[in-house]
Design an enzyme around this catalytic site. Structure first.
Site: not given
Length: 304
Positions: A134, A186
């Site tokens: 991610s 992230h």
């Protein structure tokens, strides 16, 4: 009747390949009972132990099936980048900057860990382990937000977000819904995405992407054979010879290329020097910590 899936696959060949690699890696991990601490990215394993191969294994590994499905669903939605040939994007651009995202987001995560460990004295982050794709997903979300702000991002066929708001909305949403989500991982993907979207990191071509991939693969094999018992048959890696190659090539890069790209190409050179420096600083503290704690706790996993 909807469009046949085969046409979407043909429109997104790079995204399809990444999904296949991540899925195959997940199956391999499940069959071999490999733990996240064996493949994830942590400050201690990379800086103290020189396991640079974790930059690659951590990105393509996932802890659970649900973790894999979430990341691959978002990746498939973002694969629309490959069809934007008219906007200086397309498949070639996608491949080139995916390589940069994997590399720089991992470096930025370690940089954040280093600041928290050395400045804020949060030793907890020494053994936090990040796993998942991610970082790259958030990076591409951010690039699209900069390059195509009017686009809408469809997630799982249920949620449609304005792409301009998607990076930070998704960052907050995943941090609330999934407590194990790697906020720093992230955030690193978002920051690298802005660097690429704003043109701070640029100049990649097919030639340089192939060259960078070659050096990453070489460094991967070298660090894997140097720090683990894993050996590739018929392949022997001489670390001194590789280091000389990296030094000579990085000197050429500094003369011929821009600063940003030369920093990327000399990655292994920098990491080797950093590893030596930090290993000396951390060796005493780690050894004393190991003596005090007889029952060592398992590192905490963060879903990236």
């Amino acid at each position: 009747m909807g469009r046949p899936l085969i046409y979407d696959i043909l429109d997104r060949p790079a995204s399809t390949c990444v999904i296949a690699i991540c899925s195959a890696t997940w199956l391999y991990i499940q069959q071999r009972n490999v733990g996240y601490s064996d493949v994830g990215l942590s400050y201690e394993s990379v800086i103290s132990q020189g396991q640079y191969w974790r930059f690659i294994t951590s990105a393509f590994s996932h802890i659970s099936f649900l973790h894999l499905v979430f990341n691959m669903s978002a990746l498939w939605s973002l694969g629309v980048v490959e069809s934007f040939n008219d906007y200086n994007l397309g498949t070639a651009y996608y491949i080139q900057y995916t390589t940069i995202l994997v590399l720089l987001s991992g470096l930025m995560v370690l940089g954040m860990y280093h600041v928290l460990i050395t400045r804020a004295k949060l030793e907890y982050y020494r053994r936090v382990t990040a796993v998942g794709y991610s970082c790259v997903v958030f990076g591409w979300m951010t690039i699209l937000a900069v390059r195509q702000p009017s686009l809408k991002l469809n997630l799982f066929g249920l949620l449609s977000l304005p792409i301009s708001l998607a990076p930070f909305e998704s960052l907050i949403f995943t941090s609330i819904i999934v407590p194990q989500a790697s906020f720093l991982g992230h955030l690193a993907g978002i920051l690298v995405g802005y660097l690429i979207g704003w043109g701070v990191v640029q100049g990649m071509t097919i030639y340089w992407a192939a060259t960078l991939t070659f050096w990453i693969a070489l460094g991967f094999v070298w660090s894997l054979s140097r720090t683990t018992s894993f050996q590739l048959p018929y392949l022997e890696v001489d670390s001194v010879y590789i280091y000389k190659l990296v030094r000579s090539f990085s000197n050429f890069a500094r003369k011929q290329l821009g600063v940003a790209l030369s920093l990327v190409i000399t990655f292994w050179d920098i990491m080797k020097l950093a590893s030596t420096f930090f290993q000396k600083r951390c060796s005493i503290e780690i050894s004393s910590h190991a003596r005090i704690q007889t029952n060592t706790r398992a590192p905490r996993a963060e879903l990236a």
